[in-house]
Design a protein around this motif. Structure first.
Motif, mmCIF file in Angstrom:
data_model
loop_
_atom_site.group_PDB
_atom_site.id
_atom_site.type_symbol
_atom_site.label_atom_id
_atom_site.label_comp_id
_atom_site.label_asym_id
_atom_site.label_seq_id
_atom_site.Cartn_x
_atom_site.Cartn_y
_atom_site.Cartn_z
ATOM 1 N N ARG A 21 0.783 -1.290 -0.139
ATOM 2 C CA ARG A 21 -0.077 -0.014 -0.022
ATOM 3 C C ARG A 21 0.857 1.235 0.160
ATOM 4 N N SER A 22 2.180 1.131 0.280
ATOM 5 C CA SER A 22 2.890 2.251 0.200
ATOM 6 C C SER A 22 3.758 2.350 -0.972
ATOM 7 N N ILE A 23 3.783 3.501 -1.729
ATOM 8 C CA ILE A 23 4.542 3.884 -2.977
ATOM 9 C C ILE A 23 5.829 3.445 -2.996
ATOM 10 N N LEU A 24 6.503 3.699 -1.842
ATOM 11 C CA LEU A 24 7.880 3.312 -1.810
ATOM 12 C C LEU A 24 8.457 2.016 -2.023
ATOM 13 N N PHE A 25 7.214 1.043 -1.328
ATOM 14 C CA PHE A 25 7.609 -0.202 -1.509
ATOM 15 C C PHE A 25 7.867 -0.680 -3.017
ATOM 16 N N TRP A 26 6.647 -0.038 -3.697
ATOM 17 C CA TRP A 26 6.802 -0.227 -5.266
ATOM 18 C C TRP A 26 8.007 0.249 -5.969
ATOM 19 N N THR A 98 12.067 -2.792 17.280
ATOM 20 C CA THR A 98 12.628 -2.382 16.024
ATOM 21 C C THR A 98 13.762 -1.859 16.183
ATOM 22 N N ARG A 99 14.317 -1.002 17.111
ATOM 23 C CA ARG A 99 15.567 -0.526 17.148
ATOM 24 C C ARG A 99 16.351 -1.832 17.460
ATOM 25 N N ALA A 100 15.818 -2.899 18.142
ATOM 26 C CA ALA A 100 16.656 -3.832 18.663
ATOM 27 C C ALA A 100 16.962 -4.832 17.341
ATOM 28 N N GLY A 101 15.788 -5.026 16.648
ATOM 29 C CA GLY A 101 15.966 -5.734 15.565
ATOM 30 C C GLY A 101 16.829 -5.293 14.435
ATOM 31 N N LEU A 102 17.134 -4.005 14.444
ATOM 32 C CA LEU A 102 17.770 -3.308 13.273
ATOM 33 C C LEU A 102 19.511 -3.522 13.515
ATOM 34 N N VAL A 103 19.633 -3.321 14.931
ATOM 35 C CA VAL A 103 20.778 -3.530 15.643
ATOM 36 C C VAL A 103 21.449 -4.902 15.422
ATOM 37 N N LEU A 104 20.292 -6.020 15.698
ATOM 38 C CA LEU A 104 20.802 -7.215 15.524
ATOM 39 C C LEU A 104 21.092 -7.598 13.917
ATOM 40 N N MET A 105 20.142 -7.218 13.052
ATOM 41 C CA MET A 105 20.282 -7.270 11.472
ATOM 42 C C MET A 105 21.642 -6.662 11.177
ATOM 43 N N THR A 106 22.064 -5.447 11.548
ATOM 44 C CA THR A 106 23.119 -4.987 11.360
ATOM 45 C C THR A 106 24.562 -5.654 11.576
ATOM 46 N N ALA A 152 25.182 -1.540 4.540
ATOM 47 C CA ALA A 152 25.264 -0.326 4.744
ATOM 48 C C ALA A 152 24.153 0.690 5.076
ATOM 49 N N ASP A 153 23.180 0.195 4.285
ATOM 50 C CA ASP A 153 21.601 0.769 4.230
ATOM 51 C C ASP A 153 21.215 0.653 5.897
ATOM 52 N N THR A 154 21.159 -0.827 6.287
ATOM 53 C CA THR A 154 20.678 -0.857 7.501
ATOM 54 C C THR A 154 21.425 -0.154 8.473
ATOM 55 N N ALA A 155 22.680 -0.152 8.350
ATOM 56 C CA ALA A 155 23.453 0.253 9.587
ATOM 57 C C ALA A 155 23.107 1.608 9.563
ATOM 58 N N GLN A 170 8.972 5.791 9.247
ATOM 59 C CA GLN A 170 10.016 5.101 9.236
ATOM 60 C C GLN A 170 9.939 3.897 9.504
ATOM 61 N N PHE A 171 8.965 3.374 10.370
ATOM 62 C CA PHE A 171 8.384 2.072 10.388
ATOM 63 C C PHE A 171 8.218 1.383 9.046
ATOM 64 N N SER A 172 7.610 1.968 8.231
ATOM 65 C CA SER A 172 7.438 1.518 6.913
ATOM 66 C C SER A 172 8.722 1.117 6.107
ATOM 67 N N ASP A 173 9.702 2.288 6.600
ATOM 68 C CA ASP A 173 10.999 2.200 5.906
ATOM 69 C C ASP A 173 11.894 0.776 6.323
ATOM 70 N N ALA A 174 11.594 0.639 7.602
ATOM 71 C CA ALA A 174 12.203 -0.600 8.454
ATOM 72 C C ALA A 174 11.714 -1.918 7.778
ATOM 73 N N SER A 175 10.230 -1.795 7.444
ATOM 74 C CA SER A 175 9.510 -2.946 7.047
ATOM 75 C C SER A 175 10.117 -3.415 5.597
ATOM 76 N N ASP A 176 10.198 -2.148 4.769
ATOM 77 C CA ASP A 176 10.665 -2.391 3.228
ATOM 78 C C ASP A 176 12.035 -2.822 3.336
ATOM 79 N N ASN A 177 12.765 -2.302 4.222
ATOM 80 C CA ASN A 177 14.099 -2.890 4.167
ATOM 81 C C ASN A 177 14.099 -4.396 4.789
ATOM 82 N N CYS A 178 13.344 -4.845 5.528
ATOM 83 C CA CYS A 178 13.211 -6.210 5.713
ATOM 84 C C CYS A 178 12.886 -7.028 4.405
ATOM 85 N N ALA A 179 11.865 -6.546 3.573
ATOM 86 C CA ALA A 179 11.652 -7.056 2.220
ATOM 87 C C ALA A 179 12.716 -7.329 1.179
#
Lengths: 202, 634
Positions: A21-26, A98-106, A152-155, A170-179
């Motif tokens: 539903r978000s155009i950024l994801f497109w 979300t913050r914790a998950g991003l650190v872990l993924m980095t 680099a993007d995730t970090a 930004q939550f949406s950005d984090a979700s797109d990053n996961c995809a």
């Protein structure tokens, strides 16, 4: 200029959206299509060159060693677990998780890059040795580039979430990053099969 | 949706003033560099593409002067090689594809009723990348290190053994620049079309030009990676000692051709399909009725898009591929004539059933139909492998692809330019000068390129810098040269027409042609925000449904940049979303990418150290923004 006549109101619509539903994801999907096409074509180049060679890999080259790639592949797919968890937490607007998950993924991304570094010396061929070496290195570099850019993007994004107030976009950005990470994980599968198993099927 | 009274004029004026402030750019050079307005970027693209069109045209005139008589002495063989390479590369990569995108970048958001394109910063980045590619090629050419390997740069000629120096690398890297730009634009266009259409503009109601651009953008996404991959492999063979195309080490030169033409054939349609969209839009307006067979037109566009990916081997009949393969590609090449034919018949039926007004844009449509049908028929001829083997690399092929590309794409483009010029600039072009331009270019074109069919049948190979007397080629070559200068005269009139128009005050009405599309609902040229309120669409020809007022939906923010996102098929409003503000980062990112690309011509380490400034620029670009409610903390 033609006059207008108001027939509806858009102000009640939600002001943010996740996933499709978000155009950024497109945009993310668009680049996945572009990069996916590159992967498919590069795989085609591999198979084309393989079809021209009486032996594969060409003698006396040995097939790539399996051990480091196996560790890397298992570790890569294992990251899908925290990645999907992060996606769910981001969609739930859960800042702490979300913050914790991003650190872990980095951290995991960096570890994967280190593992990947061990794979290159064990390809058992140089890029300038023959066409087989060239195409194997091309496939590996294509995928490694994706690992680096996503890491680099995730970090950078992780740092941002700790230094700013996080809004729904930004939550949406984090979700797109996961995809996108899921894309990086799954595109490895055909490349892994080509680089490590195709030479063993002849 | 229930109708409510029209908004008071002063309320609308206040909203417009606020929107102008919100969506406006800063003045001066800073505003120029930071703008993300799709119309400003598109105008920039248009001007740049036409400048390079003119430059490549001058190269064509030089080549025609050389060939006007046998034993020509104007150009050396090496210079001639450079000229046809830079001419072809410019026309394909720096003019034809980008100019179609430029028109789309301007018009698609307006046609779908949106305030901006989906990814405005990516759009700005694409222009600077495109400009970088164009300058790479032409600066190198003026420094006498321009490529000399033909516009398709076949190996082994372009490989390390036969092309020492940097000429081939410059060609290959110019492609990377322009294709990055085209891919960025395509992703933006697809998203704009599928997610930003005005409420009610279902896929079935979408204008045919927008359909054409949707198909084109998807084709670009799937075709262009192939040429980027193959030119990167070429640079790698030349710089890093890889062996993709080195037969001695297990590589293959025909692999280059496969990858190039897997892109190259769809490329022809990437140029041609937008032109089909122009023709449909112009025909509809000037035939004074909706296009006959709208659904068939859409299906034909989609069919062409698919079939275009199955034809590439017909460029390679002479490489000795298996006969069965050749037969398949012959059939596929002939099959694509069918959807093309459907389109031609639908336009003829539209003109037939309408009340046509033969303004200049319509003349270009007629010129297109005549010329493209001839080019299409010679295409069916060379699709046949046995005949192609005879005509391969002769002037017959040169004639064929100029008929298809100039007749099929440039004629509609000139028509489109005349048609949408009021929207681009607020001025109407002169009809008299437009007609002069049409007739000079149309007749000059036939005089230039029709004799080339005969030259090809008589055995004149393409890409020869001269030819001996007594082969019977002289009259055809002289005619072609006279024709080329006639085209040039038409091009000069075109420039004069544009310059004279731009010197007049901008007084074109919003809808000078009484056209049906949403782009004509806004002022000429449109304000930065395009629409005060979002149009609500209930027909394929919205401005013909009610000529007194346009139904709209209010409620989008005026104090920050906000757009509405709708569903892909039914265009139902789903959510609101912020649209990016002006920024310098796309320009800086393009600059950093340019350093990386140019550096990598000379050293593979440029990919490493060049990545650092690029990473910084991209970080600045994608640093999350905080303008609207979506960016603020909850």
């Amino acid at each position: 200029m033609i006059r207008t006549r108001v027939v509806g109101d858009l102000s009640t619509l939600p002001d943010h959206a996740f996933g499709l539903r978000s155009i950024l994801f497109w945009g993310v999907i668009g680049f996945m299509l572009v990069e996916g096409t590159v992967f498919v074509l590069a795989g085609g180049v591999y198979l084309y060159l393989r079809g021209l060679s009486p032996t594969w890999p060409p003698e006396p080259v040995l097939p790539p060693s399996l051990i480091y790639s196996a560790i890397f592949t298992l570790a890569l797919f294992a990251t899908e677990l925290p990645n999907r968890w992060l996606n769910r937490r981001a969609r739930a607007l859960d800042l702490r998780a979300t913050r914790a998950g991003l650190v872990l993924m980095t951290v995991l991304g960096l570890a994967l890059l280190l593992l990947r570094a061990f794979e290159f010396p064990h390809l058992n061929v140089r890029w300038d040795q023959n066409a087989y070496g060239s195409v194997v290195w091309m496939l590996m570099i294509l995928h490694t580039t994706h690992l680096i850019t996503d890491w680099a993007d995730t970090a950078v994004f992780t740092v941002w979430t700790f230094t700013h107030d996080v809004g729904p976009d930004q939550f949406s950005d984090a979700s797109d990053n996961c995809a996108y990470w899921t894309f990086v994980v799954w595109t490895w599968l055909p490349i892994y099969a080509l680089v490590y198993w195709a030479p063993r099927l002849t | 949706m229930s109708a409510v009274p029209m908004p008071p004029a002063d309320a609308e004026a206040r909203a417009a003033a606020k929107l102008a402030e919100t969506w406006g750019d800063r003045p001066g050079v800073w505003g120029w560099l930071t703008t993300v307005d799709h119309k400003r970027i598109a105008r920039r693209y248009l001007v740049t593409t036409f400048v390079f069109f003119g430059l490549a045209g001058i190269l064509a005139l030089l080549m025609r002067l050389q060939l006007a008589r046998p034993e020509g002495r104007l150009l050396s063989p090496d210079r001639y090689n450079e000229l046809f390479t830079v001419h072809g590369s410019t026309m394909m990569f720096i003019f034809a594809v980008p100019v179609m995108e430029a028109v789309a970048l301007y018009l698609v958001p307006l046609m779908v009723g949106a305030r901006n394109i989906a990814f405005p910063r990516l759009n700005a980045y694409s222009y600077y990348m495109y400009l970088g590619g164009a300058l790479t090629l032409w600066v190198a050419f003026f420094l006498n290190i321009g490529p000399d390997i033909g516009w398709f740069g076949y190996t082994p000629l372009s490989g390390p053994e036969y092309s020492p120096g940097k000429r081939a690398d410059i060609w290959a890297q110019m492609i990377t620049f322009t294709e990055v730009a085209a891919l960025a634009v395509s992703v933006s266009i697809v998203t704009t079309i599928l997610r930003m259409r005005a409420p009610g503009m279902t896929l079935a109601r979408m204008p045919l030009f927008v359909w054409a651009m949707l198909v084109t953008a998807f084709m670009t996404i799937f075709a262009l990676p192939s040429v980027m991959l193959v030119t990167s492999m070429l640079i790698s063979d030349r710089l890093m000692g890889t062996h993709f195309f080195n037969y001695a080490e297990g590589g293959d030169v025909v692999l280059f051709q496969h990858l190039f033409w897997f892109f190259g054939h769809p490329e022809v349609y990437i140029i041609f399909i937008p032109a089909l969209g122009f023709v449909s839009a112009i025909t509809e307006t000037f035939a004074r009725r909706p296009v006959v067979g709208h659904t068939f037109m859409v299906l034909a566009l989609v069919a062409i898009g698919f079939l275009a990916f199955g034809l590439w081997v017909h460029h390679m009949f002479a490489t000795g591929l298996p006969k069965l393969g050749n037969s398949f590609y012959t059939s596929a090449s002939m099959a694509i004539a069918l959807p093309s034919g459907v389109q031609i018949f639908c336009w003829i039926a539209t003109i037939w059933a309408g009340r046509p007004i033969f303004k200049t844009p319509m003349l270009w449509v007629i010129g297109f139909i005549v010329t493209f049908v001839i080019g299409g028929l010679t295409g069916v001829m060379v699709a046949s492998a046995p005949l192609d083997l005879q005509l391969h690399d002769t002037y017959f092929v040169v004639a064929h692809f100029h008929y298809v590309l100039i007749g099929g794409a440039v004629f509609p483009l000139f028509g489109a330019f005349q048609y949408w010029f009021p929207k681009f600039t607020g001025r109407v072009l002169s009809e008299t000068l437009g007609r002069w331009q049409f007739w000079l270019i149309f007749l000059g074109f036939q005089l230039t390129f029709f004799p080339m069919h005969l030259l090809g049948l008589n055995g004149m190979p393409r890409r020869v810098y001269t030819y001996p007397a007594g082969l019977g080629w002289e009259p055809y070559n002289l005619a072609a040269t006279i024709g080329a200068f006639t085209i040039a005269a038409g091009a000069v009139i075109f420039v004069v027409n544009v310059v004279l128009a731009l010197r007049r005050p901008a007084d074109a009405p919003a809808n000078p042609w009484d056209a049906p599309g949403l782009e004509w609902a806004v002022a000429s040229p449109p304000p930065a925000y395009n629409f005060v309120d979002t149009p609500a669409v209930s027909s394929r020809t919205p401005l013909w449904e009610d000529r007194t007022s346009l139904p709209v939906m209010g409620g989008l923010a005026t104090d920050y940049r906000e757009i509405v996102v709708t569903s892909p098929v039914e265009a139902e409003p789903g959510n609101r979303q912020d649209s990016p503000d002006p920024t310098i980062w796309p320009f800086l990112a393009a600059l950093a990418t340019t350093v990386l690309f140019i550096g990598s011509i000379f050293s593979e380490w440029a990919l490493v150290w060049g990545a650092i400034p690029l990473a910084i620029a991209l970080t600045g670009w994608f640093w999350p923004k905080r303008t609207g409610p979506g960016g603020a903390p909850e």
